[in-house]
Design a protein around this motif. Structure first.
Motif, short mmCIF file in Angstrom:
data_model
loop_
_atom_site.label_atom_id
_atom_site.label_comp_id
_atom_site.label_asym_id
_atom_site.label_seq_id
_atom_site.Cartn_x
_atom_site.Cartn_y
_atom_site.Cartn_z
N CYS A 70 -68.78 21.53 4.63
CA CYS A 70 -68.87 22.88 4.05
C CYS A 70 -67.89 23.08 2.89
CB CYS A 70 -68.65 23.94 5.12
SG CYS A 70 -69.90 23.93 6.43
N ARG B 108 -70.01 25.56 11.56
CA ARG B 108 -68.79 24.88 11.13
C ARG B 108 -67.69 24.94 12.18
NH1 ARG B 108 -64.64 27.35 9.26
NH2 ARG B 108 -65.84 29.16 8.55
N ASP C 178 -72.10 27.52 7.45
CA ASP C 178 -70.68 27.78 7.23
C ASP C 178 -70.26 29.06 7.95
OD1 ASP C 178 -68.12 27.76 6.33
OD2 ASP C 178 -68.58 28.08 4.21
N SER D 283 -72.87 19.35 1.34
CA SER D 283 -72.09 18.27 0.72
C SER D 283 -72.83 16.95 0.89
CB SER D 283 -70.71 18.18 1.36
OG SER D 283 -70.09 16.94 1.08
N CYS E 82 -74.47 24.28 4.52
CA CYS E 82 -73.49 23.33 3.97
C CYS E 82 -74.24 22.08 3.53
CB CYS E 82 -72.45 22.98 5.02
SG CYS E 82 -71.54 24.43 5.64
#
Length: 352
Positions: A351, A199, A181, A151, A149
């Motif tokens: 995620c 996650r 994730d 972001s 993940c």
């Protein structure tokens, strides 16, 4: 004839009473005939001496024909496989001896060797080893590098949490955090300072302080070099088991190594030491232990549906009480939030 390898031609007939085979001066009773592997019908006579198996060393080889067919139908125990008296006891004794030796290797010698290798492994090689372990875990989880993940806002929040826990603490390792994730509620430490959050743990946590408490525990494992010890031990035990079971392809070793690292079944002593390290680190950094205690409370309340982060840990139900007793900042609560509300939201949605 049991004395030389030279073959002798004999004429064989059914004995007058119909209960044996007669050739020359020999009579072999039908109930003592045993078939031996070979061309045609190769017969041996059950006896108390001779070969390692309880058969007379002589062999009677019948050409295929009416007599051989009659023997196959008339000899009651032709296909029986005989063992000497006491054979099963010897087998059981040797199996027990082998099992004891295997247990000693797995639970005594292998841990000591693993500890020695872990202490001697250079840090650069340990970091490369950790990267390989994380890739194996990803494969065991059914994914690849695409599970990571990334972001930007979530990564910035993760880095802020790392700085809060590690800055100025004089740690041996440069901690590298990442998120995969996957719905499993877990976090694990890999060799070389790698700590991976799944996650599912972010979904289950109710505050950044809870996640920080779990990370502090994993940092404790990293600083004690528990992941590299576990990796060596898991790889060694998987390799030994693979050799014992006949799989020497390496697939079993790789699979079990990924699974063992993910489950992180450390010893009780290692778990207690990691908990103590976490309490101290959380206190020094002003995070406090209340978040970790709250996380333990909620997990214990899940009953049989215990997440993976605790299912393989040899911890008792009083971990929450121990965390609260350890205290920390402001009676266990954070002096200031680990993350702002916006950062916490960004981390939980790292995620996507």
């Amino acid at each position: 004839d049991g004395q030389s390898a030279r073959r002798q031609v004999v004429t064989v007939e059914v004995s007058p009473d119909g209960r044996g085979l007669r050739f020359g001066r020999e009579v072999w009773p039908l109930d003592r005939l045993r078939r031996i592997e070979g061309e045609g019908l190769v017969l041996a006579l059950l006896t108390g001496g001779g070969d390692e198996l309880p058969h007379d060393p002589a062999r009677l080889m019948l050409a295929e024909g009416p007599l051989a067919a009659w023997v196959r139908g008339a000899a009651p125990a032709l296909e029986r496989r005989d063992l000497r008296r006491g054979t099963w006891g010897k087998v059981a004794g040797r199996v027990a001896l082998a099992a004891g030796a295997l247990a000693a290797i797995l639970f005594v010698f292998l841990p000591r060797i693993s500890d020695m290798l872990a202490d001697q492994l250079p840090l650069e090689q340990e970091v490369a080893f950790g990267d390989a372990v994380v890739r194996q875990v990803q494969g065991w989880l059914g994914g690849d590098d695409s599970m990571a993940c990334t972001s930007p806002r979530g990564m910035a929040a993760l880095e802020a949490m790392e700085r809060r826990l590690t800055e100025g603490q004089g740690l041996t390792y440069d901690i590298e955090l990442s998120v995969l994730d996957h719905e499993m509620v877990n976090a694990f430490a890999a060799p070389g300072g790698r700590i991976v959050i799944l996650r599912g743990l972010l979904d289950a946590a109710e505050s950044a302080e809870e996640v920080a408490g779990v990370l502090a525990h994993e940092i404790g494992h990293v600083e004690a070099r528990d992941p590299v010890r576990l990796a060596f031990r898991s790889a060694g035990s998987a390799g030994i088991i693979a050799l014992v079971l006949g799989d020497v392809t390496g697939g079993t070793v790789v699979g079990l190594l990924g699974e063992h690292i993910l489950s992180a079944s450390y010893t009780r002593e290692a778990e207690a030491a990691a908990d103590a390290f976490a309490y101290d680190l959380l206190a020094r950094t002003g995070v406090g232990t209340e978040g970790l205690a709250a996380f333990f409370d909620r997990i214990e309340g899940m009953g049989g549906d215990v997440p993976e982060i605790l299912s393989t840990h040899p911890a008792s139900g009083n971990r929450a009480e121990a965390a609260r007793a350890a205290g920390g900042a402001a009676g266990g609560a954070a002096e200031r939030p680990v993350l702002t509300g916006a950062e916490w939201d960004a981390l939980r949605s790292i995620c996507g």
